[in-house]
Design an enzyme around this catalytic site. Structure first.
Site, mmCIF file in Angstrom:
data_model
loop_
_atom_site.group_PDB
_atom_site.id
_atom_site.type_symbol
_atom_site.label_atom_id
_atom_site.label_comp_id
_atom_site.label_asym_id
_atom_site.label_seq_id
_atom_site.Cartn_x
_atom_site.Cartn_y
_atom_site.Cartn_z
ATOM 1 N N HIS A 229 -64.406 -35.328 27.778
ATOM 2 C CA HIS A 229 -64.672 -36.406 28.729
ATOM 3 C C HIS A 229 -66.140 -36.819 28.602
ATOM 4 C CE1 HIS A 229 -64.378 -38.919 32.142
ATOM 5 N NE2 HIS A 229 -64.198 -38.044 33.111
ATOM 6 N N HIS A 268 -59.087 -43.975 22.476
ATOM 7 C CA HIS A 268 -59.110 -43.886 23.936
ATOM 8 C C HIS A 268 -57.685 -43.841 24.450
ATOM 9 C CE1 HIS A 268 -60.068 -44.891 28.108
ATOM 10 N NE2 HIS A 268 -61.280 -44.470 27.826
ATOM 11 N N ASP A 324 -68.675 -44.128 24.077
ATOM 12 C CA ASP A 324 -69.569 -43.052 23.650
ATOM 13 C C ASP A 324 -70.104 -43.223 22.236
ATOM 14 O OD1 ASP A 324 -69.495 -41.499 25.970
ATOM 15 O OD2 ASP A 324 -67.466 -40.846 25.465
HETATM 16 N N1 CMC Z 1 -60.067 -39.628 15.184
HETATM 17 C C1 CMC Z 1 -58.986 -39.494 14.381
HETATM 18 N N2 CMC Z 1 -57.726 -39.601 14.807
HETATM 19 C C2 CMC Z 1 -57.534 -39.835 16.108
HETATM 20 C C3 CMC Z 1 -58.609 -39.982 17.002
HETATM 21 C C4 CMC Z 1 -59.902 -39.867 16.489
HETATM 22 N N3 CMC Z 1 -60.971 -40.002 17.288
HETATM 23 N N4 CMC Z 1 -58.121 -40.215 18.237
HETATM 24 C C5 CMC Z 1 -56.789 -40.218 18.134
HETATM 25 N N5 CMC Z 1 -56.444 -39.991 16.844
HETATM 26 C C6 CMC Z 1 -55.091 -39.966 16.300
HETATM 27 C C7 CMC Z 1 -54.366 -38.686 16.651
HETATM 28 O O1 CMC Z 1 -54.562 -37.701 15.684
HETATM 29 C C8 CMC Z 1 -52.943 -39.162 16.742
HETATM 30 O O2 CMC Z 1 -52.462 -39.298 15.436
HETATM 31 P P1 CMC Z 1 -50.918 -38.939 15.104
HETATM 32 O O3 CMC Z 1 -50.115 -39.945 15.886
HETATM 33 O O4 CMC Z 1 -50.817 -39.056 13.628
HETATM 34 O O5 CMC Z 1 -50.710 -37.527 15.590
HETATM 35 C C9 CMC Z 1 -53.068 -40.561 17.332
HETATM 36 O O6 CMC Z 1 -54.367 -41.028 16.929
HETATM 37 C C10 CMC Z 1 -52.941 -40.610 18.850
HETATM 38 O O7 CMC Z 1 -53.878 -39.688 19.395
HETATM 39 P P2 CMC Z 1 -53.724 -38.945 20.778
HETATM 40 O O8 CMC Z 1 -54.409 -37.628 20.700
HETATM 41 O O9 CMC Z 1 -52.296 -38.970 21.220
HETATM 42 O O10 CMC Z 1 -54.515 -39.881 21.753
HETATM 43 P P3 CMC Z 1 -54.983 -39.520 23.222
HETATM 44 O O11 CMC Z 1 -54.802 -40.737 24.029
HETATM 45 O O12 CMC Z 1 -54.363 -38.270 23.726
HETATM 46 O O13 CMC Z 1 -56.529 -39.187 23.005
HETATM 47 C C11 CMC Z 1 -58.861 -39.286 23.012
HETATM 48 C C12 CMC Z 1 -57.555 -39.976 23.426
HETATM 49 C C13 CMC Z 1 -60.059 -40.081 23.555
HETATM 50 C C14 CMC Z 1 -58.940 -37.863 23.599
HETATM 51 C C15 CMC Z 1 -58.902 -39.239 21.451
HETATM 52 O O14 CMC Z 1 -58.850 -40.538 20.925
HETATM 53 C C16 CMC Z 1 -60.112 -38.473 20.933
HETATM 54 O O15 CMC Z 1 -60.080 -37.250 20.820
HETATM 55 N N6 CMC Z 1 -61.243 -39.217 20.594
HETATM 56 C C17 CMC Z 1 -62.438 -38.560 20.148
HETATM 57 C C18 CMC Z 1 -63.240 -38.056 21.345
HETATM 58 C C19 CMC Z 1 -63.839 -39.195 22.148
HETATM 59 O O16 CMC Z 1 -64.427 -40.119 21.603
HETATM 60 N N7 CMC Z 1 -63.734 -39.114 23.490
HETATM 61 C C20 CMC Z 1 -64.310 -40.083 24.399
HETATM 62 C C21 CMC Z 1 -63.292 -40.861 25.143
HETATM 63 S S1 CMC Z 1 -63.978 -42.238 26.029
HETATM 64 C C22 CMC Z 1 -64.964 -41.567 27.289
HETATM 65 C C23 CMC Z 1 -64.199 -40.994 28.442
HETATM 66 O O17 CMC Z 1 -63.244 -41.620 28.928
HETATM 67 O O18 CMC Z 1 -64.609 -39.916 28.912
#
Ligand code: CMC
Length: 388
Positions: A229, A268, A324
């Site tokens: 987060h 996101h 971020d």
């Molecule tokens: N890099 C590479 N692949 C990604 C990324 C990423 N940053 N984010 C998602 N994916 C892929 C993931 O591997 C999955 O692929 P597949 O369908 O082949 O398994 C697909 O995209 C969907 O991902 P998800 O994990 O289901 O997405 P989510 O909505 O659960 O996760 C997230 C959202 C923000 C946790 C994730 O995108 C992430 O880990 N990003 C990197 C960390 C980050 O930048 N966080 C800040 C978020 S914004 C600030 C806040 O709100 O606090």
């Protein structure tokens, strides 16, 4: 009784109705109380935005000046918070850990903290929390550096006062470049609210038990402490440092696609388009670098964005830069150490947390108490320890 569904992480569940911020993830739109984030970032100030979030309307001139006056009046923290409490931490304590505990401790300093249904007492706690966040944040930083505490200078604006408490080393007054003061104010506006994110949900869940606002806000701070987060901008800076040069970007992106880690600052839960805050922050970065000199990691970040946004893996998954991706570069250029990044996020998010807390109380919301699907052992008899 009734029907309920398994929804881990509440991905498809709306926990409440809210009229605070509007988010359209497909279109990349964010509005506070109906006002586009772009207009607020250009024309408003953080304290005006905090007023808007809490009251639903932009203030008149008189309302704004009385609100700013009230907040300014409450910037000091009790001497015991600083001397006995903050100074009790180990010298290398993480400033966000200090902040979480200090916000919780504040509840014990205000006897009216629990009067959450008395409008005047409730308002007092809201003002106190918003006003004291920069003071606590700067105190946590100075303490972690072994530097003496700097008292608030209430002749300064909210963002300038924060910078003064962070960096002042000599009398009479710390003078920041107006472009840096404005950059901090804009970053505060952009981070002030973001509908039902993890920390706001924590605030609402704890608040629904009618805990006092300091305890609820400490829970929200604790959620923000998590690397998924509030810690993502720190991870971005680490990632860019590790990549090291623009030439290494394609190899790094390839390894992410092969499943070795994630591209930090990308993707996101809600935005499936460019995060509107990231666009504004990118421009702020250039304003800040005009003053501080360019962060050498910027070129790597720009290259990474270019490579990822033209790659099928990221396009098909709708992964775009989030808030971020550039904020860490700005903070780093301004001299903030990486462990202060979540603290910088918490200062303005306090106004959003409190707006949601207030909304929840006004809605007379029930205590948050979800159900579960039990997957544990069937009924069995207790086994005496000697027989196990
Ligand atoms: N890099 C590479 N692949 C990604 C990324 C990423 N940053 N984010 C998602 N994916 C892929 C993931 O591997 C999955 O692929 P597949 O369908 O082949 O398994 C697909 O995209 C969907 O991902 P998800 O994990 O289901 O997405 P989510 O909505 O659960 O996760 C997230 C959202 C923000 C946790 C994730 O995108 C992430 O880990 N990003 C990197 C960390 C980050 O930048 N966080 C800040 C978020 S914004 C600030 C806040 O709100 O606090």
């Amino acid at each position: 009784p009734g029907i309920w569904f398994l929804d881990p992480a509440l991905v498809t569940t709306a926990m409440s109705e809210s009229s605070i911020s509007y988010l359209d993830g497909e279109a990349g739109i964010l509005r506070y109380r109906g006002y586009p984030i772009e207009q607020l970032a250009e024309k408003s100030t953080y304290l005006e935005v905090a007023y808007l979030l809490l009251n639903g309307e932009l203030p008149t001139e008189d309302q704004l000046s009385s609100w700013v006056g009230e907040v300014t009046h409450h910037t000091f923290i009790h001497e015991n918070v600083r001397k006995r409490f903050l100074e009790g931490f180990h010298y290398d304590a993480h400033p966000m850990g200090i902040l979480v505990s200090a916000v919780a401790a504040l509840s014990t300093f205000y006897l009216d903290a629990k009067e959450i249904f008395d409008p005047e007492a409730r308002h007092r706690q809201i003002v106190r929390l918003i006003a004291k966040m920069p003071t606590l944040a700067a105190a946590a930083y100075r303490f972690s550096q072994g530097m003496p505490f700097v008292y608030p200078d209430n002749a300064l604006s909210f963002p300038e006062n924060f910078l003064s408490m962070m960096w002042k080393i000599a009398e009479p007054r710390y003078e920041a470049d107006p472009r840096l003061i404005r950059a901090v104010d804009v970053l505060f506006i952009l981070h002030a609210d973001h509908e039902q994110n993890c920390s706001t949900t924590a605030m609402r869940v704890v608040g629904s038990a009618h805990s006092d606002p300091y305890s609820s806000a400490a829970a929200a701070c604790a959620a923000l402490y998590g690397p998924r987060h509030g810690g993502a901008n720190e991870a971005v800076v680490k990632m860019l440092t590790e990549i090291g040069s623009m030439e290494n970007v394609p190899d790094f992106v390839r390894s992410v696609k092969e499943g070795h880690g994630r591209l930090q600052g990308f993707g996101h839960r809600v935005y499936k388009n460019y995060d509107p805050r990231a666009k504004i922050i990118k421009n702020v970065a250039y304003d800040v670098f005009d003053v501080t000199g360019k962060n050498p990691l910027l070129d790597i970040a720009l290259k990474l964005e270019e490579v990822a946004l033209s790659d099928e893996y990221f396009i098909s998954r709708k992964l775009y830069p989030n808030v971020d991706f550039y904020s860490g570069l700005i903070y780093q250029a301004m001299g903030f150490p990486v462990d202060m990044f979540p603290v910088l996020f918490a200062i303005p998010r306090m106004s959003g947390w409190l707006a949601h807390w207030q909304e929840l109380l006004d809605q007379d919301a029930k205590i948050a108490r979800p159900r579960q699907r039990y997957v544990g052992a069937e009924l069995r008899d207790f086994v005496p320890i000697a027989d196990r």
